[in-house]
Design a protein around this motif. Sequence first.
Motif, PDB file in Angstrom:
ATOM      1  N   CYS A  21       2.221   5.586  -4.681  1.00  0.00           N
ATOM      2  CA  CYS A  21       2.309   4.692  -5.849  1.00  0.00           C
ATOM      3  C   CYS A  21       2.566   5.496  -7.117  1.00  0.00           C
ATOM      4  CB  CYS A  21       0.996   3.949  -6.077  1.00  0.00           C
ATOM      5  SG  CYS A  21       0.362   3.107  -4.634  1.00  0.00           S
ATOM      6  N   GLU A  24       2.765   1.665 -10.811  1.00  0.00           N
ATOM      7  CA  GLU A  24       2.957   0.418 -10.057  1.00  0.00           C
ATOM      8  C   GLU A  24       1.889  -0.620 -10.380  1.00  0.00           C
ATOM      9  OE1 GLU A  24       5.512  -0.274  -8.348  1.00  0.00           O
ATOM     10  OE2 GLU A  24       6.371   1.546  -7.487  1.00  0.00           O
ATOM     11  N   THR A  27       2.712  -4.169  -9.263  1.00  0.00           N
ATOM     12  CA  THR A  27       2.938  -4.545  -7.860  1.00  0.00           C
ATOM     13  C   THR A  27       1.686  -4.392  -6.988  1.00  0.00           C
ATOM     14  OG1 THR A  27       3.716  -2.321  -7.395  1.00  0.00           O
ATOM     15  CG2 THR A  27       5.393  -3.944  -7.900  1.00  0.00           C
ATOM     16  N   THR A  59      -2.327   2.127 -12.745  1.00  0.00           N
ATOM     17  CA  THR A  59      -2.283   2.286 -11.284  1.00  0.00           C
ATOM     18  C   THR A  59      -3.571   2.906 -10.734  1.00  0.00           C
ATOM     19  OG1 THR A  59       0.103   2.463 -11.271  1.00  0.00           O
ATOM     20  CG2 THR A  59      -1.018   3.457  -9.416  1.00  0.00           C
ATOM     21  N   ASP A 105       6.057  -1.579  -3.601  1.00  0.00           N
ATOM     22  CA  ASP A 105       6.758  -2.584  -4.423  1.00  0.00           C
ATOM     23  C   ASP A 105       7.162  -3.831  -3.640  1.00  0.00           C
ATOM     24  OD1 ASP A 105       8.780  -1.613  -2.885  1.00  0.00           O
ATOM     25  OD2 ASP A 105       9.887  -0.663  -4.507  1.00  0.00           O
ATOM     26  N   ARG A 210      12.490  -5.799  -5.445  1.00  0.00           N
ATOM     27  CA  ARG A 210      11.156  -5.379  -5.890  1.00  0.00           C
ATOM     28  C   ARG A 210      10.337  -6.573  -6.343  1.00  0.00           C
ATOM     29  NH1 ARG A 210       8.567  -1.408  -8.463  1.00  0.00           N
ATOM     30  NH2 ARG A 210       9.082   0.650  -7.644  1.00  0.00           N
TER      31      ARG A 210
END
Length: 327
Positions: A21, A24, A27, A59, A105, A210
């Motif tokens: 990651c 991100e 996501t 993240t 993603d 994505r």
Amino acid sequence: MQTLHRLPERPDPLLTIVVPCFQEEQTIPEFHQRITRVVRDLSVSCEILYIDDGSNDRTADLLRHYQDGSAVRCLFLSRNFGKEAAMSAGIDHARGSALIFIDVDLQDPPELISTMVDYWQRGYDVVNMQRSLRTGDSWLKRMSARGYYWIMQRLVDMVDLPTDVSDFRLIGPAPVFALRALDERSRTLKSLIGWVGFRTIELSYNRTARHAGNTKWNAAGLFNLAIESILSFSRKPLRIFSFISFGLFISSICYLLAAFVAGSFDIHHLLVVIASFMCVGVAMVGEYLGVTLTEVKRRPLYFLKRNSKTSPVTLHPPSSSIESKKC
Ligand code: UDP
Ligand code: MG
């Protein structure tokens, strides 16, 4: 922050899902929800290993929130080392004997994991997911990928590299063992997995867009990846240069002799011969460097297939079932 989808304790998982990651935050929540649903229904015990590759958004916070030290674990890299390094960290720290790599993603649907596990249980050591449709990728990405495979298939002769396979794949205990035995610094996992061999199958899937955010790859990054793969797996560019410079050298000698016979010799003819002779010298140095590079990597010469009579799904295969021999 959303409600947690806790998984049962997994002190000794059979399978580790490695998820690199980088930046991100948009996501991860949706991915975590979907992957936990998939893992809960899997027929084998499984852990999720998130690797934060030096993100500077939320993240790491999100991952810390999800980790439980058992079924969900996280590694935090000290800075952004790139996806290849993040996946290597996953290989080093996984507790499962088989691994699945998946992007966070959601371009790789987590729901396909159960099919991959099925094929593993049927005896395949490597289950590669092959993009049949790339509806989620830009035109530039599709074209650069096509160029990448075109070049790789012509220049890289030691690796079986099927087109359009993504990093979304399952690798069983034997190839994981083999990958851990490779200690080289400059590495592209896709080529290394092709190089170690073992019983492999490609399953096609549709790579979607994505879920959110943007790709971290740009043209320069893809170009670097291609150069790394070629340099680590092929001495063909050096060999081509050697052939061309040797051809040049021979033709310049012929040219010199022809000039002597015709009585039109002057010093420029000699300079051409000297220049082409130097080219041969550089090519020779390159060839020796190429051999040195191979030696320095000290890749094992081969890996033995696991005894085919044993069940494909075995926890921590006995060391005698797969052997490697150092150069
Ligand atoms: N990624 C990573 N480090 C990086 C770049 C990307 O760990 O330096 C991760 C990223 O978070 C994602 C996966 O690698 O989970 C694929 O990245 P991306 O979607 O940007 O690549 P693409 O799908 O466009 O090839
Ligand atoms: Mg992506």
